[in-house]
Write a protein that holds these residues in place. Structure first.
Motif, PDB file in Angstrom:
ATOM      1  N   LEU A 150       0.811  -1.217   0.000  1.00  0.00           N
ATOM      2  CA  LEU A 150       0.000   0.000   0.000  1.00  0.00           C
ATOM      3  C   LEU A 150       0.833   1.250   0.000  1.00  0.00           C
ATOM      4  O   LEU A 150       0.365   2.295  -0.474  1.00  0.00           O
ATOM      5  CB  LEU A 150      -0.958  -0.027   1.175  1.00  0.00           C
ATOM      6  CG  LEU A 150      -2.114  -0.889   0.730  1.00  0.00           C
ATOM      7  CD1 LEU A 150      -2.841  -1.434   1.893  1.00  0.00           C
ATOM      8  CD2 LEU A 150      -3.031  -0.077  -0.131  1.00  0.00           C
TER       9      LEU A 150
ATOM     10  N   HIS B  22     -12.218 -11.325  -1.107  1.00  0.00           N
ATOM     11  CA  HIS B  22     -13.055 -10.233  -1.602  1.00  0.00           C
ATOM     12  C   HIS B  22     -13.045 -10.151  -3.115  1.00  0.00           C
ATOM     13  O   HIS B  22     -12.796  -9.096  -3.673  1.00  0.00           O
ATOM     14  CB  HIS B  22     -12.564  -8.887  -1.047  1.00  0.00           C
ATOM     15  CG  HIS B  22     -12.346  -8.907   0.428  1.00  0.00           C
ATOM     16  ND1 HIS B  22     -13.362  -8.777   1.330  1.00  0.00           N
ATOM     17  CD2 HIS B  22     -11.220  -9.058   1.139  1.00  0.00           C
ATOM     18  CE1 HIS B  22     -12.857  -8.839   2.535  1.00  0.00           C
ATOM     19  NE2 HIS B  22     -11.566  -9.007   2.474  1.00  0.00           N
TER      20      HIS B  22
ATOM     21  N   ILE C 133      -5.149   0.741   8.145  1.00  0.00           N
ATOM     22  CA  ILE C 133      -3.899  -0.026   8.106  1.00  0.00           C
ATOM     23  C   ILE C 133      -3.428  -0.321   9.529  1.00  0.00           C
ATOM     24  O   ILE C 133      -2.928  -1.419   9.813  1.00  0.00           O
ATOM     25  CB  ILE C 133      -2.822   0.751   7.341  1.00  0.00           C
ATOM     26  CG1 ILE C 133      -3.268   1.026   5.938  1.00  0.00           C
ATOM     27  CG2 ILE C 133      -1.521  -0.004   7.331  1.00  0.00           C
ATOM     28  CD1 ILE C 133      -3.223  -0.153   5.058  1.00  0.00           C
TER      29      ILE C 133
ATOM     30  N   ASN D 250      -4.334  -9.139  10.345  1.00  0.00           N
ATOM     31  CA  ASN D 250      -5.285  -9.476   9.320  1.00  0.00           C
ATOM     32  C   ASN D 250      -4.919  -8.651   8.105  1.00  0.00           C
ATOM     33  O   ASN D 250      -4.315  -7.608   8.250  1.00  0.00           O
ATOM     34  CB  ASN D 250      -6.668  -9.049   9.817  1.00  0.00           C
ATOM     35  CG  ASN D 250      -7.723  -9.939   9.266  1.00  0.00           C
ATOM     36  OD1 ASN D 250      -7.493 -10.586   8.280  1.00  0.00           O
ATOM     37  ND2 ASN D 250      -8.862  -9.954   9.913  1.00  0.00           N
ATOM     38  N   HIS D 251      -5.322  -9.047   6.939  1.00  0.00           N
ATOM     39  CA  HIS D 251      -5.047  -8.195   5.786  1.00  0.00           C
ATOM     40  C   HIS D 251      -6.310  -7.576   5.231  1.00  0.00           C
ATOM     41  O   HIS D 251      -6.287  -6.960   4.167  1.00  0.00           O
ATOM     42  CB  HIS D 251      -4.331  -8.995   4.700  1.00  0.00           C
ATOM     43  CG  HIS D 251      -2.956  -9.357   5.105  1.00  0.00           C
ATOM     44  ND1 HIS D 251      -1.911  -8.460   5.092  1.00  0.00           N
ATOM     45  CD2 HIS D 251      -2.437 -10.505   5.582  1.00  0.00           C
ATOM     46  CE1 HIS D 251      -0.820  -9.053   5.527  1.00  0.00           C
ATOM     47  NE2 HIS D 251      -1.110 -10.289   5.839  1.00  0.00           N
ATOM     48  N   THR D 252      -7.413  -7.730   5.924  1.00  0.00           N
ATOM     49  CA  THR D 252      -8.668  -7.155   5.441  1.00  0.00           C
ATOM     50  C   THR D 252      -8.594  -5.635   5.394  1.00  0.00           C
ATOM     51  O   THR D 252      -9.111  -5.007   4.467  1.00  0.00           O
ATOM     52  CB  THR D 252      -9.815  -7.584   6.365  1.00  0.00           C
ATOM     53  OG1 THR D 252      -9.810  -8.997   6.464  1.00  0.00           O
ATOM     54  CG2 THR D 252     -11.141  -7.126   5.829  1.00  0.00           C
TER      55      THR D 252
ATOM     56  N   GLU E 156      -5.996  -3.775   4.808  1.00  0.00           N
ATOM     57  CA  GLU E 156      -5.224  -3.323   3.653  1.00  0.00           C
ATOM     58  C   GLU E 156      -6.027  -3.463   2.373  1.00  0.00           C
ATOM     59  O   GLU E 156      -5.993  -2.599   1.500  1.00  0.00           O
ATOM     60  CB  GLU E 156      -3.936  -4.131   3.554  1.00  0.00           C
ATOM     61  CG  GLU E 156      -3.062  -3.944   4.774  1.00  0.00           C
ATOM     62  CD  GLU E 156      -1.822  -4.794   4.726  1.00  0.00           C
ATOM     63  OE1 GLU E 156      -1.417  -5.146   3.619  1.00  0.00           O
ATOM     64  OE2 GLU E 156      -1.284  -5.095   5.794  1.00  0.00           O
ATOM     65  N   VAL E 157      -6.786  -4.572   2.260  1.00  0.00           N
ATOM     66  CA  VAL E 157      -7.632  -4.741   1.081  1.00  0.00           C
ATOM     67  C   VAL E 157      -8.655  -3.622   1.019  1.00  0.00           C
ATOM     68  O   VAL E 157      -8.925  -3.064  -0.052  1.00  0.00           O
ATOM     69  CB  VAL E 157      -8.311  -6.129   1.135  1.00  0.00           C
ATOM     70  CG1 VAL E 157      -9.430  -6.217   0.149  1.00  0.00           C
ATOM     71  CG2 VAL E 157      -7.305  -7.208   0.879  1.00  0.00           C
TER      72      VAL E 157
ATOM     73  N   VAL F  69      -8.298  -0.617   2.145  1.00  0.00           N
ATOM     74  CA  VAL F  69      -7.646   0.626   1.730  1.00  0.00           C
ATOM     75  C   VAL F  69      -7.456   0.650   0.224  1.00  0.00           C
ATOM     76  O   VAL F  69      -7.554   1.714  -0.400  1.00  0.00           O
ATOM     77  CB  VAL F  69      -6.305   0.815   2.455  1.00  0.00           C
ATOM     78  CG1 VAL F  69      -5.527   1.959   1.882  1.00  0.00           C
ATOM     79  CG2 VAL F  69      -6.560   1.061   3.910  1.00  0.00           C
ATOM     80  N   ILE F  70      -7.249  -0.520  -0.401  1.00  0.00           N
ATOM     81  CA  ILE F  70      -7.195  -0.539  -1.867  1.00  0.00           C
ATOM     82  C   ILE F  70      -8.499  -0.017  -2.437  1.00  0.00           C
ATOM     83  O   ILE F  70      -8.518   0.795  -3.373  1.00  0.00           O
ATOM     84  CB  ILE F  70      -6.909  -1.961  -2.377  1.00  0.00           C
ATOM     85  CG1 ILE F  70      -5.521  -2.401  -1.958  1.00  0.00           C
ATOM     86  CG2 ILE F  70      -7.053  -2.043  -3.871  1.00  0.00           C
ATOM     87  CD1 ILE F  70      -5.203  -3.805  -2.372  1.00  0.00           C
ATOM     88  N   PHE F  71      -9.614  -0.477  -1.831  1.00  0.00           N
ATOM     89  CA  PHE F  71     -10.898   0.014  -2.348  1.00  0.00           C
ATOM     90  C   PHE F  71     -11.122   1.481  -2.024  1.00  0.00           C
ATOM     91  O   PHE F  71     -11.739   2.216  -2.801  1.00  0.00           O
ATOM     92  CB  PHE F  71     -12.036  -0.848  -1.810  1.00  0.00           C
ATOM     93  CG  PHE F  71     -11.949  -2.266  -2.282  1.00  0.00           C
ATOM     94  CD1 PHE F  71     -12.067  -3.319  -1.402  1.00  0.00           C
ATOM     95  CD2 PHE F  71     -11.717  -2.551  -3.618  1.00  0.00           C
ATOM     96  CE1 PHE F  71     -11.956  -4.614  -1.829  1.00  0.00           C
ATOM     97  CE2 PHE F  71     -11.608  -3.849  -4.054  1.00  0.00           C
ATOM     98  CZ  PHE F  71     -11.727  -4.877  -3.155  1.00  0.00           C
TER      99      PHE F  71
END
Lengths: 355, 114
Positions: free
Chosen positions: A103, A313, B61, B69-71, B73-74, B76-78
């Protein structure tokens, strides 16, 4: 309490620093707010004790806060956009400190590299070029901000309320001794990222010489990486380890092998990963052995985020693509529409280029 | 030292550390709120909403690191995706509004005030 006092100080500094018609004093206000931000960070650092994040956190945090203050208070739009780029870069630094390297890159490329460039283009388009009689003039709307005191009070009241809420929650959780263990346990429950880590652990163990049918029951999600493997038969495995160790020590002392070399003995690289006392442990009703994994088994952040994105997702990913497509089409459709202009002199030009 | 062995990913984030990061994220969000409410230039107002996105992303983050967890970060991509789409729409609208009144002042549209 000191935190709230410093917040109030920062609020005062911010209110003074916002653009005003009467010149002067704004630099002082910005300085006051920056000092307040620095003091806030210092207070946090002193209150933290041994758990505090590294020095780079404080550097990046101060840069981010000071730059975002300048975004909000600078009268010229181009400078505000440039200070925002600085905020994005400091924020990207904070992401790296939190271990989210993908990120960091994505933020710098997408935000600083695309979105803010678009902002700068539109600022250039929409800002009048300096004319003869108004060389260095600002737009009227940039000279005076509307109700700065009320805005600052609202914003900092929000910040104070949320900070109070967080500090209470933090204190309550710090007293929970089991939270750390619960977090580790929760993180190691069958998620795709943990499945990736288990698969990598299994491959690393098989490479090191463990039997092919070894089953990894659990892996700790952070360093030092320990795996809990479940062999087909715990007693057999224990015996295998003992025999392998005896054979290895016999080979090390150059003694002749007391029994025939068996092919299914564990090699030295596998023995190195086992703890000195290879006893089975009870985990979730199974007999497992603890093994320490080589360091390169940790998934990189990109691997882990990719697995999480695509396994957990996938629908959201598709929807995000559709959203971007819709936004692009809508922006094109909006920009093509002719608009009734207030200036009559430009009307012939606009009518000519209207589709 | 490869990325996988970076010291950042090697240890748990304590509650105090989480509070540090959340405080910075909240401060950025609050500064965005202050800017949005007080500035009159339309482009600066949208820039302040982007600043609020930054604060929210940093909070996500930080929580992602805390819960291993990486949820977050995912998500934040969205958030970046939505911010890009919103920036495109907002700037198209600002261009249109500027063409209509020849100014970027938000108060030029104050006749909509009920």
């Amino acid at each position: 309490m000191l935190l709230y006092g410093l917040l109030a100080l920062g609020a005062v500094g911010c209110a003074i620093a916002l653009p005003r018609r009467r010149a002067g004093g704004q630099a002082l206000g910005a300085l006051l707010a920056a000092v307040a931000a620095g003091a806030l960070l210092l207070t946090l650092a002193l209150a933290a004790g041994p758990d505090r994040p590294s020095l780079y956190f404080y550097i990046f945090a101060f840069i981010a806060l000071a730059a975002s203050l300048r975004v909000v208070t600078h009268p010229r739009p181009v400078y505000a956009a440039l200070y925002f780029v600085l905020t994005v870069l400091a924020s990207a630094g904070l992401f790296t400190l939190l271990g989210a390297e993908f990120l960091t890159f994505a933020l710098v490329i997408i935000y600083a590299g695309a979105i803010l460039i678009t902002y700068l283009f539109v600022i250039m388009l929409a800002t009048e070029a300096p004319r003869e009689e108004r060389l260095e003039a600002l737009e009227e709307c940039d000279i005076q901000s509307q109700s700065p005191v009320l805005a600052v009070v609202l914003g900092f009241a929000l910040l104070g309320a949320l900070t109070g809420l967080l500090s209470q929650a933090g204190a309550a959780q710090a007293a929970d001794q089991d939270l750390q263990r619960n977090r580790l346990y929760a993180a190691s429950q069958g998620e795709p990222a943990m499945a990736l880590l288990r698969e990598k652990a299994r491959e690393a163990l098989v490479r090191a010489g463990f039997p092919e049918d070894v089953r990894v029951e659990a892996v700790t999600p952070i360093a030092p990486y320990l795996a809990y493997i479940e062999p087909r038969d715990a007693a057999d495995f224990g015996e295998l380890v003992r025999r392998s160790r005896r054979a290895a020590s016999a080979a090390a002392l150059d003694e002749p092998a007391s029994e025939a070399q068996q092919e299914d003995l564990l090699p030295a690289s596998a023995l190195a990963l086992l703890p000195p006392l290879a006893e089975p442990i009870e985990l979730r009703g199974r007999q497992v052995f603890q093994v320490s994994l080589p360091k390169d088994v940790a998934p990189t952040n990109i691997e882990a985020v990719g697995v999480a994105l695509l396994h957990e997702h996938p629908l959201a990913l598709e929807l995000a693509g559709v959203l971007l497509l819709m936004a692009m089409l809508a922006a094109v459709a909006l920009a093509r529409r002719p608009v009734e202009s207030a200036e009559p002199a430009l009307k012939p030009l606009l009518l000519e280029e209207a589709p | 030292m490869t990325l996988a062995q970076s010291p950042a990913a090697a240890q748990l984030l304590s509650e105090i550390g989480l509070f540090h990061y959340l405080f910075v994220a909240l401060a950025m969000f609050a500064l965005g709120v202050v800017g949005f409410l007080s500035r009159r230039n339309l482009i600066i107002m949208f820039l302040c909403t982007e600043l609020m996105f930054q604060g929210a992303g940093l909070a996500l983050i930080a929580f992602s690191r805390y819960w291993l967890n990486h949820t977050g970060e995912v998500f934040v991509i969205f958030v970046l995706t939505v911010a890009a789409a919103e920036a495109a729409m907002a700037l198209a609208l600002v261009v249109l509004l500027h063409r209509a009144r020849q100014t970027l002042d938000a108060l030029a549209w104050s006749s909509m005030r009920g």
